[in-house]
Write a protein that holds these residues in place. Structure first.
Motif, PDB file in Angstrom:
ATOM      1  N   ASN A 141      15.204 -13.004 -10.101  1.00  0.00           N
ATOM      2  CA  ASN A 141      14.156 -14.414 -10.365  1.00  0.00           C
ATOM      3  C   ASN A 141      12.890 -13.412  -9.807  1.00  0.00           C
ATOM      4  N   MET A 142      12.835 -12.392 -10.497  1.00  0.00           N
ATOM      5  CA  MET A 142      11.319 -11.801  -9.934  1.00  0.00           C
ATOM      6  C   MET A 142      10.333 -13.057  -9.928  1.00  0.00           C
ATOM      7  N   GLY A 143      10.378 -13.888 -10.442  1.00  0.00           N
ATOM      8  CA  GLY A 143       9.183 -15.280 -10.419  1.00  0.00           C
ATOM      9  C   GLY A 143       9.342 -15.462  -9.284  1.00  0.00           C
ATOM     10  N   ALA A 144      10.178 -16.043  -8.711  1.00  0.00           N
ATOM     11  CA  ALA A 144      10.065 -16.762  -7.701  1.00  0.00           C
ATOM     12  C   ALA A 144       9.978 -16.582  -5.951  1.00  0.00           C
ATOM     13  N   ALA A 145      10.101 -14.796  -6.144  1.00  0.00           N
ATOM     14  CA  ALA A 145       9.842 -14.039  -5.063  1.00  0.00           C
ATOM     15  C   ALA A 145       8.295 -13.524  -5.448  1.00  0.00           C
ATOM     16  N   MET A 146       7.677 -13.684  -6.521  1.00  0.00           N
ATOM     17  CA  MET A 146       6.190 -13.216  -6.197  1.00  0.00           C
ATOM     18  C   MET A 146       5.211 -14.872  -6.662  1.00  0.00           C
ATOM     19  N   ALA A 147       5.563 -16.023  -6.415  1.00  0.00           N
ATOM     20  CA  ALA A 147       4.662 -17.040  -6.547  1.00  0.00           C
ATOM     21  C   ALA A 147       4.208 -16.992  -5.001  1.00  0.00           C
ATOM     22  N   PRO A 148       5.542 -17.266  -4.186  1.00  0.00           N
ATOM     23  CA  PRO A 148       4.637 -17.539  -2.844  1.00  0.00           C
ATOM     24  C   PRO A 148       2.798 -16.129  -2.410  1.00  0.00           C
ATOM     25  N   ALA A 149       3.370 -14.690  -3.043  1.00  0.00           N
ATOM     26  CA  ALA A 149       1.989 -14.064  -3.010  1.00  0.00           C
ATOM     27  C   ALA A 149       0.950 -14.503  -3.967  1.00  0.00           C
ATOM     28  N   ALA A 150       1.131 -14.982  -4.458  1.00  0.00           N
ATOM     29  CA  ALA A 150      -0.010 -15.707  -5.760  1.00  0.00           C
ATOM     30  C   ALA A 150      -0.681 -16.870  -5.261  1.00  0.00           C
ATOM     31  N   ALA A 151       0.650 -17.647  -4.529  1.00  0.00           N
ATOM     32  CA  ALA A 151       0.011 -18.784  -4.161  1.00  0.00           C
ATOM     33  C   ALA A 151      -1.022 -18.795  -2.516  1.00  0.00           C
ATOM     34  N   GLN A 152      -0.431 -17.597  -2.079  1.00  0.00           N
ATOM     35  CA  GLN A 152      -1.493 -16.877  -0.913  1.00  0.00           C
ATOM     36  C   GLN A 152      -2.574 -16.845  -1.508  1.00  0.00           C
ATOM     37  N   THR A 153      -2.906 -15.524  -2.126  1.00  0.00           N
ATOM     38  CA  THR A 153      -3.876 -15.468  -2.936  1.00  0.00           C
ATOM     39  C   THR A 153      -4.951 -16.827  -2.956  1.00  0.00           C
ATOM     40  N   LEU A 154      -4.210 -16.878  -3.799  1.00  0.00           N
ATOM     41  CA  LEU A 154      -5.488 -18.209  -4.249  1.00  0.00           C
ATOM     42  C   LEU A 154      -5.984 -18.719  -3.020  1.00  0.00           C
ATOM     43  N   HIS A 155      -4.883 -19.009  -2.647  1.00  0.00           N
ATOM     44  CA  HIS A 155      -5.132 -20.310  -1.102  1.00  0.00           C
ATOM     45  C   HIS A 155      -6.257 -19.302  -1.201  1.00  0.00           C
ATOM     46  N   ASP A 156      -6.660 -17.890  -0.205  1.00  0.00           N
ATOM     47  CA  ASP A 156      -7.641 -16.812   0.793  1.00  0.00           C
ATOM     48  C   ASP A 156      -8.884 -17.149  -0.541  1.00  0.00           C
ATOM     49  N   TYR A 157      -8.435 -17.316  -2.026  1.00  0.00           N
ATOM     50  CA  TYR A 157      -9.986 -17.169  -2.729  1.00  0.00           C
ATOM     51  C   TYR A 157     -10.931 -18.476  -2.445  1.00  0.00           C
ATOM     52  N   LEU A 158      -9.822 -19.683  -2.339  1.00  0.00           N
ATOM     53  CA  LEU A 158     -10.739 -20.843  -2.803  1.00  0.00           C
ATOM     54  C   LEU A 158     -11.083 -21.304  -1.163  1.00  0.00           C
ATOM     55  N   THR A 159     -10.468 -21.218   0.226  1.00  0.00           N
ATOM     56  CA  THR A 159     -10.504 -20.954   1.518  1.00  0.00           C
ATOM     57  C   THR A 159     -12.080 -20.322   1.255  1.00  0.00           C
ATOM     58  N   ASP A 160     -11.879 -18.807   0.853  1.00  0.00           N
ATOM     59  CA  ASP A 160     -12.922 -18.188   1.370  1.00  0.00           C
ATOM     60  C   ASP A 160     -14.408 -18.265  -0.005  1.00  0.00           C
TER      61      ASP A 160
END
Lengths: 339, 339
Positions: free
Chosen positions: A202-221
């Motif tokens: 279930n790699m997708g679930a393992a990677m989803a938090p990182a994807a959300a974090q990076t997008l969140h960082d980008y939108l905040t920045d």
């Protein structure tokens, strides 16, 4: 010089351009919905070679050679090649690229490698480290399956959350601003995120938090909102990971569902091609980016795309030792220059 | 902005400085001739953890934390961490650094990784990609031995040309020009060189052509001569590879014997510690650089050093499939700022 915006994002003021790109695909990928968009495809997944690992190296060779050809360039015109793959010690890259004679920097970001190499190549050109740089990555279903899971002959059952490693490669040639139909405006390299998921199926679930974090960082920045983009393209979370990423962001008041797609969901017909949660592997996001996405950006059909490569930074050893699966995600903002 | 000199070399006009560095060593390394120079050492090679792989991750954690501490910095002060190691999928780096919260770029250059990460960190600071960047790498005798060769319990005989993988890590914090006692003046990233050597027990010979090629490129690009430097430090060719590199260069009229040393020859007493051709592993050159070399550069005892990391880009799979061992070497020019 790039301008740092906020904490994690680099805005590329010169905005390097994509001079050429190419995708190479295997049989199953060619039979999928993007079949018509690949530059090169193979009906024999050994590519006529004696092992799947050597075949995967060939995928990289062909992707780079085709991308250079489309850019009307040769190896000698390129200052650096940034490459990586899933195989132990990244041998697909080494053996696929050793004869090119281009200074070589091996990268390891698991399935985020296409975004990592493209982001670095873009920064190299932006800053004058390179005049031109090539990014490339690959994966191969058979070489990955036998390295990470089971011998192919075993024919093990796959869980519903499992993803199918794509047999594919993609390569991009990055050069000076104003050249090419697509430019790179910004790069956000991610931090490792680990919520303790241990299911290697279930790699997708393992990677989803990182994807959300990076997008969140980008939108905040940047102060941007998802609606500023035509497409937020992750690669490769698959069905389970995508849903999870959307949910995580929703809790922070960020709704990306309307414009979110995933390379792992685009490359196959999930039901008809029996790939369960979708595609994966470095080559999946590389080949999707370097086929339909960059073509649509070149033509102007797509205007602004956030490409987010996502990687699961584990090995069979770490999983056998009971470790969780840390994820990482790197973001590259691509914009069409078509009038 | 860096200035490209000749075909392959980047001169760093701002010359970033080394703000902090640290080395961590295992028992055998501590007992060697450089024992007094390591910042941290361990008498138990498991570091009290349950596996050698987890122990190796700890080596990286400690190297980075110590280097940051010596620079009076914290993780939040660093924009990027560039890290890699020899284990499949670079898990020492991932698990050793995941809790730091620093944007992470995994690198794979086999035993050249310290030069690759240091070169990239220097370019990042030179160009404004980063304000500060950390480079780190590690290796562990036990985790490498069982991954690449035999189970430790087997106690296999070693050939005279074999090298001993060091249990060690090294880390460097790179920051703005004028800070620190050592500056980075130039970087030459190498091309893959493969003369067809297939003996996985003679890595030094496989890497020597790449080391000679990169040094040759650098000298050609800059017009410098070996006598302009106090030390040309390869890592890690060992006894066989060093002799071969010197011979290759001699044929081109370049004599480096007087000032050539090798991290693999420095870290152990070869005879007394029974390491055959010398030390190896990413952590060997990292720990030698980040102990005696950077200390002597800081004090002014050494003035100008060319650090050339050398890597053998193979895996057990590539060797089992009959492939040769491609080599790579990256060069970083370090200069003392001590008055």
């Amino acid at each position: 010089m790039p301008t740092r915006i906020g904490k994690y994002t680099l805005q590329l003021d010169k905005a390097p351009g994509i001079l050429g790109f190419a995708s190479v695909a295997g049989k199953k990928e060619k039979e999928g919905p993007l079949g018509a968009f690949f530059d090169v495809s193979h009906t024999d997944n050994t590519l006529g070679d004696v092992s799947w690992e050597k075949a995967e190296s060939q995928l990289q060779t062909e992707a780079v050679q085709t991308a250079l050809k489309k850019a009307a360039l040769e190896g000698k015109d390129v200052d650096y090649i940034l490459a990586g793959d899933l195989l132990n010690q990244c041998i697909s890259s080494t053996f696929g690229l050793r004869s090119l004679g281009i200074p070589f920097l091996g990268q390891y970001g698991a399935c985020s490698t296409m975004a990592q190499t493209l982001g670095l190549a873009s920064l190299f050109v932006e800053t004058g480290i390179a005049r031109r740089a090539v990014a490339v990555t690959s994966s191969h279903f058979c070489s990955a399956e036998r390295q990470f899971r089971f011998p192919l002959e075993y024919g093990g059952q796959r869980t519903p959350t499992a993803q199918w490693t794509a047999t594919a490669a993609g390569s991009v040639v990055v050069g000076a601003h104003g050249r090419g139909e697509v430019k790179i405006n910004a790069v956000t390299f991610g931090r490792i995120a680990d919520l303790g998921i241990k299911d290697a199926n279930n790699m997708g679930a393992a990677m989803a938090p990182a994807a959300a974090q990076t997008l969140h960082d980008y939108l905040t920045d940047t102060g941007a909102s998802p609606s500023d983009y035509d497409l937020i393209l992750t690669g490769d979370l698959g069905a389970v990971g995508c849903e999870l990423m959307d949910e995580i962001l929703e809790k922070d008041g960020i709704d990306i569902r309307e414009i979110h797609n995933d390379c792992g969901l685009m490359i196959y017909e999930r039901q008809a091609q029996d790939v369960h949660a979708g595609g994966s592997g470095c080559g999946c996001s590389a080949a999707v980016l370097c086929s339909i996405i960059l073509r649509q950006l070149s033509s102007g059909e797509l205007k602004k795309v956030l490409f987010i490569g996502t990687g699961a930074l584990m090995s069979t050893t770490s999983s056998q030792q009971g470790e969780s699966i840390p994820g990482i995600a790197h973001l590259v903002f691509l914009e069409s220059q078509a009038k």
